[in-house]
Design a protein around this motif. Structure first.
Motif, PDB file in Angstrom:
ATOM      1  N   ILE A 277      21.608  28.036  26.751  1.00 20.10           N
ATOM      2  CA  ILE A 277      23.134  27.817  26.217  1.00 20.10           C
ATOM      3  C   ILE A 277      22.902  27.258  24.703  1.00 20.10           C
ATOM      4  CG2 ILE A 277      25.692  27.736  27.370  1.00 20.10           C
ATOM      5  CD1 ILE A 277      24.285  27.039  29.437  1.00 20.10           C
ATOM      6  N   GLY A 278      23.034  28.417  24.201  1.00 21.64           N
ATOM      7  CA  GLY A 278      22.422  28.162  22.494  1.00 21.64           C
ATOM      8  C   GLY A 278      23.335  26.973  21.775  1.00 21.64           C
ATOM      9  N   SER A 279      25.160  27.686  21.422  1.00 18.13           N
ATOM     10  CA  SER A 279      26.380  27.130  21.522  1.00 18.13           C
ATOM     11  C   SER A 279      27.646  27.764  21.579  1.00 18.13           C
ATOM     12  CB  SER A 279      26.197  28.155  19.430  1.00 18.13           C
ATOM     13  OG  SER A 279      26.773  27.403  18.596  1.00 18.13           O
ATOM     14  N   PRO A 280      27.581  27.113  22.886  1.00 19.24           N
ATOM     15  CA  PRO A 280      28.731  27.616  23.598  1.00 19.24           C
ATOM     16  C   PRO A 280      30.175  26.720  22.331  1.00 19.24           C
ATOM     17  CG  PRO A 280      27.532  25.743  24.546  1.00 19.24           C
ATOM     18  CD  PRO A 280      26.827  25.496  23.352  1.00 19.24           C
ATOM     19  N   ASP A 281      31.255  27.490  22.882  1.00 14.68           N
ATOM     20  CA  ASP A 281      32.127  27.245  22.785  1.00 14.68           C
ATOM     21  C   ASP A 281      33.068  26.572  23.511  1.00 14.68           C
ATOM     22  OD1 ASP A 281      32.415  28.878  20.068  1.00 14.68           O
ATOM     23  OD2 ASP A 281      32.839  30.475  21.135  1.00 14.68           O
ATOM     24  N   TYR A 282      33.154  26.233  24.767  1.00 15.17           N
ATOM     25  CA  TYR A 282      33.269  25.890  25.396  1.00 15.17           C
ATOM     26  C   TYR A 282      31.973  25.533  27.051  1.00 15.17           C
ATOM     27  CZ  TYR A 282      34.295  30.205  28.224  1.00 15.17           C
ATOM     28  OH  TYR A 282      33.881  31.053  29.207  1.00 15.17           O
ATOM     29  N   GLY A 283      32.553  24.286  27.752  1.00 13.17           N
ATOM     30  CA  GLY A 283      32.195  23.835  29.316  1.00 13.17           C
ATOM     31  C   GLY A 283      32.759  23.352  29.678  1.00 13.17           C
ATOM     32  N   LEU A 284      32.616  23.775  31.262  1.00 16.59           N
ATOM     33  CA  LEU A 284      32.924  22.842  32.086  1.00 16.59           C
ATOM     34  C   LEU A 284      32.142  22.485  33.485  1.00 16.59           C
ATOM     35  CD1 LEU A 284      36.310  22.386  33.303  1.00 16.59           C
ATOM     36  CD2 LEU A 284      36.349  24.387  34.522  1.00 16.59           C
ATOM     37  N   LYS A 285      32.211  21.406  33.991  1.00 17.78           N
ATOM     38  CA  LYS A 285      31.029  21.007  35.168  1.00 17.78           C
ATOM     39  C   LYS A 285      32.105  20.247  37.043  1.00 17.78           C
ATOM     40  CE  LYS A 285      28.224  18.290  33.997  1.00 17.78           C
ATOM     41  NZ  LYS A 285      26.719  18.562  33.393  1.00 17.78           N
ATOM     42  N   LEU A 286      32.038  20.853  37.137  1.00 15.51           N
ATOM     43  CA  LEU A 286      32.460  19.836  38.910  1.00 15.51           C
ATOM     44  C   LEU A 286      31.081  19.317  39.268  1.00 15.51           C
ATOM     45  CD1 LEU A 286      34.769  18.758  40.513  1.00 15.51           C
ATOM     46  CD2 LEU A 286      34.652  21.050  41.348  1.00 15.51           C
ATOM     47  N   THR A 287      30.901  18.473  39.939  1.00 15.21           N
ATOM     48  CA  THR A 287      30.068  17.992  40.479  1.00 15.21           C
ATOM     49  C   THR A 287      30.172  17.081  41.538  1.00 15.21           C
ATOM     50  OG1 THR A 287      29.243  16.388  39.195  1.00 15.21           O
ATOM     51  CG2 THR A 287      28.037  17.990  38.775  1.00 15.21           C
ATOM     52  N   SER A 288      30.246  16.756  43.062  1.00 19.68           N
ATOM     53  CA  SER A 288      30.266  16.620  44.226  1.00 19.68           C
ATOM     54  C   SER A 288      29.680  16.132  45.043  1.00 19.68           C
ATOM     55  CB  SER A 288      32.423  17.010  44.505  1.00 19.68           C
ATOM     56  OG  SER A 288      32.962  16.013  45.481  1.00 19.68           O
ATOM     57  N   LYS A 289      29.845  14.399  45.500  1.00 22.29           N
ATOM     58  CA  LYS A 289      28.928  14.945  46.624  1.00 22.29           C
ATOM     59  C   LYS A 289      30.165  13.611  48.166  1.00 22.29           C
ATOM     60  CE  LYS A 289      24.958  12.099  48.032  1.00 22.29           C
ATOM     61  NZ  LYS A 289      24.197  13.514  48.630  1.00 22.29           N
ATOM     62  N   VAL A 290      29.814  14.983  49.089  1.00 26.74           N
ATOM     63  CA  VAL A 290      30.973  14.066  50.039  1.00 26.74           C
ATOM     64  C   VAL A 290      30.213  14.310  51.699  1.00 26.74           C
ATOM     65  CG1 VAL A 290      33.444  14.717  51.469  1.00 26.74           C
ATOM     66  CG2 VAL A 290      32.525  15.321  48.852  1.00 26.74           C
ATOM     67  N   GLY A 291      29.619  12.716  52.088  1.00 24.35           N
ATOM     68  CA  GLY A 291      28.958  12.755  52.966  1.00 24.35           C
ATOM     69  C   GLY A 291      27.544  13.194  52.650  1.00 24.35           C
ATOM     70  N   ASN A 292      27.390  13.801  53.143  1.00 24.36           N
ATOM     71  CA  ASN A 292      25.489  14.777  53.507  1.00 24.36           C
ATOM     72  C   ASN A 292      25.681  16.063  52.626  1.00 24.36           C
ATOM     73  OD1 ASN A 292      25.287  13.215  54.959  1.00 24.36           O
ATOM     74  ND2 ASN A 292      25.604  14.413  57.182  1.00 24.36           N
ATOM     75  N   HIS A 293      27.306  16.383  51.707  1.00 22.63           N
ATOM     76  CA  HIS A 293      27.748  17.674  51.296  1.00 22.63           C
ATOM     77  C   HIS A 293      27.282  17.814  49.944  1.00 22.63           C
ATOM     78  CE1 HIS A 293      29.014  19.650  55.013  1.00 22.63           C
ATOM     79  NE2 HIS A 293      29.278  18.796  55.498  1.00 22.63           N
ATOM     80  N   THR A 294      26.600  18.144  48.876  1.00 19.87           N
ATOM     81  CA  THR A 294      26.488  18.375  47.571  1.00 19.87           C
ATOM     82  C   THR A 294      26.728  19.411  46.520  1.00 19.87           C
ATOM     83  OG1 THR A 294      24.969  16.335  47.864  1.00 19.87           O
ATOM     84  CG2 THR A 294      25.107  17.367  45.414  1.00 19.87           C
ATOM     85  N   PHE A 295      27.856  18.412  45.452  1.00 20.97           N
ATOM     86  CA  PHE A 295      28.221  20.466  45.402  1.00 20.97           C
ATOM     87  C   PHE A 295      28.111  20.005  43.674  1.00 20.97           C
ATOM     88  CE2 PHE A 295      30.833  19.586  49.054  1.00 20.97           C
ATOM     89  CZ  PHE A 295      30.906  20.635  49.495  1.00 20.97           C
ATOM     90  N   ALA A 296      27.892  21.521  43.324  1.00 16.91           N
ATOM     91  CA  ALA A 296      28.212  21.052  41.263  1.00 16.91           C
ATOM     92  C   ALA A 296      28.036  23.101  41.143  1.00 16.91           C
ATOM     93  CB  ALA A 296      26.566  20.814  41.193  1.00 16.91           C
ATOM     94  N   THR A 297      28.830  22.517  40.134  1.00 18.26           N
ATOM     95  CA  THR A 297      29.273  24.246  38.487  1.00 18.26           C
ATOM     96  C   THR A 297      29.662  23.978  38.502  1.00 18.26           C
ATOM     97  OG1 THR A 297      30.907  24.456  41.116  1.00 18.26           O
ATOM     98  CG2 THR A 297      31.318  25.715  39.456  1.00 18.26           C
ATOM     99  N   LEU A 298      28.338  24.680  37.144  1.00 19.60           N
ATOM    100  CA  LEU A 298      28.989  24.451  35.578  1.00 19.60           C
ATOM    101  C   LEU A 298      29.727  26.473  35.262  1.00 19.60           C
ATOM    102  CD1 LEU A 298      27.778  23.568  33.143  1.00 19.60           C
ATOM    103  CD2 LEU A 298      25.428  24.358  33.296  1.00 19.60           C
ATOM    104  N   LEU A 299      30.463  25.683  34.790  1.00 17.66           N
ATOM    105  CA  LEU A 299      30.493  26.763  33.677  1.00 17.66           C
ATOM    106  C   LEU A 299      30.986  27.697  31.899  1.00 17.66           C
ATOM    107  CD1 LEU A 299      31.525  30.557  33.759  1.00 17.66           C
ATOM    108  CD2 LEU A 299      33.798  29.027  34.115  1.00 17.66           C
ATOM    109  N   ALA A 300      30.223  27.885  31.261  1.00 17.17           N
ATOM    110  CA  ALA A 300      29.757  27.709  29.602  1.00 17.17           C
ATOM    111  C   ALA A 300      29.898  29.550  28.904  1.00 17.17           C
ATOM    112  CB  ALA A 300      29.025  26.670  29.233  1.00 17.17           C
ATOM    113  N   ASN A 301      30.553  29.443  28.039  1.00 14.59           N
ATOM    114  CA  ASN A 301      30.051  30.841  27.337  1.00 14.59           C
ATOM    115  C   ASN A 301      28.749  30.421  26.372  1.00 14.59           C
ATOM    116  OD1 ASN A 301      30.893  29.328  25.198  1.00 14.59           O
ATOM    117  ND2 ASN A 301      32.004  30.951  24.441  1.00 14.59           N
ATOM    118  N   ASP A 302      28.502  31.258  25.320  1.00 14.51           N
ATOM    119  CA  ASP A 302      27.753  31.189  24.465  1.00 14.51           C
ATOM    120  C   ASP A 302      28.130  32.441  23.152  1.00 14.51           C
ATOM    121  OD1 ASP A 302      25.583  29.999  22.564  1.00 14.51           O
ATOM    122  OD2 ASP A 302      24.107  30.371  24.376  1.00 14.51           O
TER     123      ASP A 302
END
Length: 779
Positions: free
Chosen positions: A338-363
């Protein structure tokens, strides 16, 4: 202090209730109960505050390496307490000869080899990830994340925490303040963290000192942590970090011709990063126009007789924060794509034995790797793209984890969708099973194959015949008007105990598999590997570790045509002067280039070459100020340009000299030759010089130069006429003030010079003046 929202608390409580705790750290290893004290300190390394008298104290009494759980040779006392916002540590490191303490003023994360003290924390106590925080005697920081799932340890992540060190008549002492906001941990009342307190004591050998024993029969390192308790009822602070950044540069370029005219432009690039700890275990990150200004030149790499794309690491803070949450056994997310994004959004979480991660970005562009089984290359389409990655992992217990990953890269007439399932199972201390299955669906833009043709007469908008415009593997791999799909899978078994190690591995990658957000540079092959090793730990000897290993592997394409077969044996030693020595022998059969580049066939379309070679590597520290290394490689090697067997010779010496505690010289040189039947095909030299002067712990000046000089014999090139001589020189001078990893001021200049047969002397082709200012506001 602000409390987390009732909604966030409710969601976290419900999810945690659906899980059961997986405890990895064990009280029988080590147990420390931290007192809670509502106090703060001035982090100056002096330990003068009365609160330190109320802190709990412990000792690092065990040497885990090179000694095997023997008595520590020096005394180290550690004091700890916690407030409602931070964990505080004080290390008192005594030394029988304080003049021999190895400590340097240097950039953070660049202090391995110094005297260090620090802590390893598994804040979820599930043997998956651990934070590591280390400090040298000057207070210089090193932080990293150890990932048990992948076996990797990365110092790319940078947290904002506080430390100071001071030398004393009896050694040195260090104060550390770790704000809880820099950590992710379970949103529960009573915290129970895996912990190990550590000191590295480098003299003739590098002694690793710990609070507890480490069993070499157990291949899981994070499963052997102790337990830290006493931290409870943490209130959720606002935990918001806003980092605006401002970059100004003037870049000037000119064509490499005698009458080339300079053209320059001024750029002003503001950016903004937001980091919000929604709860202690959930992090939301956002970025607008994230800065990618290089404040330090990438390490020099010699791109000659190499058919695969070079790898460059990610350096942007937004992408590095909680990067490990996305990791799998395969590199399916390499965010430098992702060389030159205008924006990016990331959500990461770990609840108990569950791990979540989400990334969104343009280029602003669509950039991806075009893989093959004999070569790979980067491609860029001048279209905006959208990029997505999502990861979920469930840890049944410390033995079993399963996970899923999905990525997507799309633009107007292009897409690449990837889905993956992975598993890691460790039924006992010695055996580990890992596996992963990945599926991809890809649609390339119309006309992409023509743009990748090597013939300069075939322009991107030409509808020329591929057979007439310099066809190569990347052209054939992208020459499809329909969507293509493919799969990739691997299975690996490892057995490791104190002395023996055995592994076997099988991987299959389909010819139409693509992972355009990752770094999978090789497709259309199957590989099987089997190997093992034996390790000795001599006592009362100049050598403290010896390892003998060997492996055998073979690779075929999906049409069952042989690509490579390799057998290797190597011997490694660790010993006095903190030395590491290794040498090995390699026998390899592999194919060269395709004789008819318009066909992907191997049999009847390529030669199988047999290579025999040997290599040698050594590094050691003969004194507290000097580090030396040498890499030598000699033997058969394929000349890929001319598809013939040659003889390579590689000599790669390096030197790091701490002229003073504040001035460091780092020099390396790569000398490489290739001889063929009729003479010397090429001689290549790459010199990399870096000089750093740290005025204090925050201010530094750095000068670097990377010089490449290649001499070829054009008469020995069968299918092309390259330049006889080629020179490249890149220089950079940089002043920096770094309050913390995100609060910085940089002012610098860089340029590059080139020389070819047409212009024999080095001619400046580019120059840049730049300034960067950023500041992390912590709310």
């Amino acid at each position: 202090m602000k409390k987390t929202t009732l909604f966030a608390q409710s969601i976290s409580s419900i999810l945690f209730a659906l899980t059961f705790c997986v405890h990895a750290g064990q009280e029988q290893q080590f147990n420390i109960d931290i007192p809670s004290i509502n106090a703060d300190i001035t982090v100056d390394g002096e330990l003068s505050e009365p609160v330190w008298q109320q802190a709990i104290s412990t000792q690092l009494t065990i040497e885990t390496s090179p000694g095997e759980n023997t008595a520590a040779p020096v005394t180290t006392e550690v004091k700890l307490f916690a407030s409602d916002s931070s964990l505080y540590l004080a290390f008192i490191a005594t030394d029988p000869n304080p003049t021999q303490i190895r400590a340097n003023l240097s950039d953070r994360d660049n202090i391995w080899g110094d005297d260090l003290v620090g802590i390893k924390l598994d804040t979820f106590n599930d043997a998956r990830l651990a934070y590591q925080f280390f400090v040298n005697a000057y207070g210089v920081q090193l932080d990293s994340i150890e990932n048990e799932l992948t076996g990797d340890e990365s110092d790319a992540w940078d947290g904002i925490w506080y430390s100071a060190g001071t030398r004393t008549d009896s050694g040195y002492q260090v104060e550390i303040k770790l704000p809880f906001r820099v950590l992710n941990f379970a949103n529960i009342a009573e915290q129970k963290w895996g912990v190990e307190l550590l000191r590295f004591y480098p003299r003739n050998e590098e002694h690793r000192l710990s609070t507890h024993r480490i069993d070499r029969n157990d291949s899981c390192q994070l499963c052997q942590l102790g337990v830290l308790t006493g931290i409870s009822d943490l209130e959720q602070h606002s935990d918001v970090q806003i980092t605006p950044s401002f970059v100004v540069n003037r870049n000037s370029q000119r064509p490499h011709t005698v009458d080339g005219q300079w053209q320059g432009d001024n750029n002003i690039e503001p950016s903004l990063d937001l980091r919000w700890g929604v709860t202690p275990n959930t992090l939301l990150s956002a970025t607008i126009n994230p800065d990618f200004s290089q404040v330090e030149a990438d390490a020099g790499q010699l791109e000659i007789n190499n058919t695969f794309a070079l790898y460059y690491p990610e350096k942007r803070a937004f992408f590095l924060d909680n990067k490990d949450y996305f990791d799998t056994q395969l590199d399916l997310l390499h965010t430098r794509n992702i060389g030159s994004p205008d924006y990016g959004l990331k959500l990461t979480s770990k609840v108990g034995n569950h791990t979540f991660a989400t990334l969104l970005a343009n280029d602003i562009n669509t950039r991806f790797l075009v893989p093959g089984n004999l070569s790979s290359d980067l491609a860029t389409v001048e279209q905006k793209s959208q990029n997505f990655a999502g990861r979920y992992r469930y840890d049944f217990n410390k033995k079993l984890s399963i996970g899923a990953l999905a990525t997507a890269k799309t633009s107007d007439d292009y897409h690449n969708y990837v889905t993956s399932l992975d598993v890691k199972y460790q039924p006992n201390q010695q055996d580990t099973f890992t596996g992963q299955y990945v599926f991809s669906d890809t649609q390339y833009p119309l006309g992409l194959a023509q743009t990748l043709c090597s013939n300069s007469d075939c322009l991107p908008d030409d509808a020329c015949d591929l057979n007439e415009c310099g066809v190569n593997e990347r052209v054939l791999r992208t020459n499809s008007t329909d969507a293509i799909s493919g799969s990739m899978y691997f299975a690996k078994y490892t057995h490791a105990n104190r002395n023996w190690d055995f592994q076997t591995y099988y991987q299959s990658v389909g010819k139409d598999f693509r992972a355009d957000l990752g770094f999978i540079e090789k497709v259309d092959f199957n590989k099987f590997l089997i190997g093992g090793s034996y390790t000795w730990y001599p006592i009362n000897s100049g050598v403290n570790k010896v390892n003998l290993s060997s492996n055998w592997d073979t690779s075929y394409n999906q049409a069952a045509e042989k690509l490579e077969q390799e057998a290797e044996i190597q011997l490694e030693f660790e010993g006095l002067w903190q030395s590491y020595t290794a040498f090995g022998l390699v026998n390899r059969q592999r194919v060269g280039q395709r004789q008819n580049s318009a066909s992907l066939n191997i049999e009847g379309n390529s030669q199988m070459f047999t290579e025999n070679s040997g290599w040698f590597y050594v590094n050691f520290k003969p004194s507290r100020t000097l580090f030396l290394e040498l890499d030598v490689d000699y033997g058969d090697d394929i000349d890929f340009t001319n598809d013939q067997l040659g003889t390579k010779f590689v000599l790669n010496p390096g030197l790091q000299w701490n002229v003073t505690d504040a001035i460091k010289l780092d020099v390396s040189h790569l000398y490489r030759t290739m001889d063929v039947e009729d003479g010397r095909l090429f001689t290549a030299n790459l010199s990399d010089l870096r000089l750093s002067w740290h005025l204090d712990i925050h201010n530094f000046i750095r000068v670097s130069s990377v010089y490449t000089h290649i001499v070829r014999d054009p008469n020995l090139y069968l299918y092309s006429q390259p330049n006889q001589k080629q020179k490249d020189l890149g220089n950079e001078i940089l002043y920096g003030y770094k309050l913390n990893p995100q609060s910085v001021f940089y002012l610098g200049y860089s340029d590059s010079f080139k020389s070819t047969d047409a212009i024999a002397s080095l001619m400046k082709a580019e120059e840049t003046y730049f300034m960067k200012v950023s500041y992390a506001f912590i709310l």
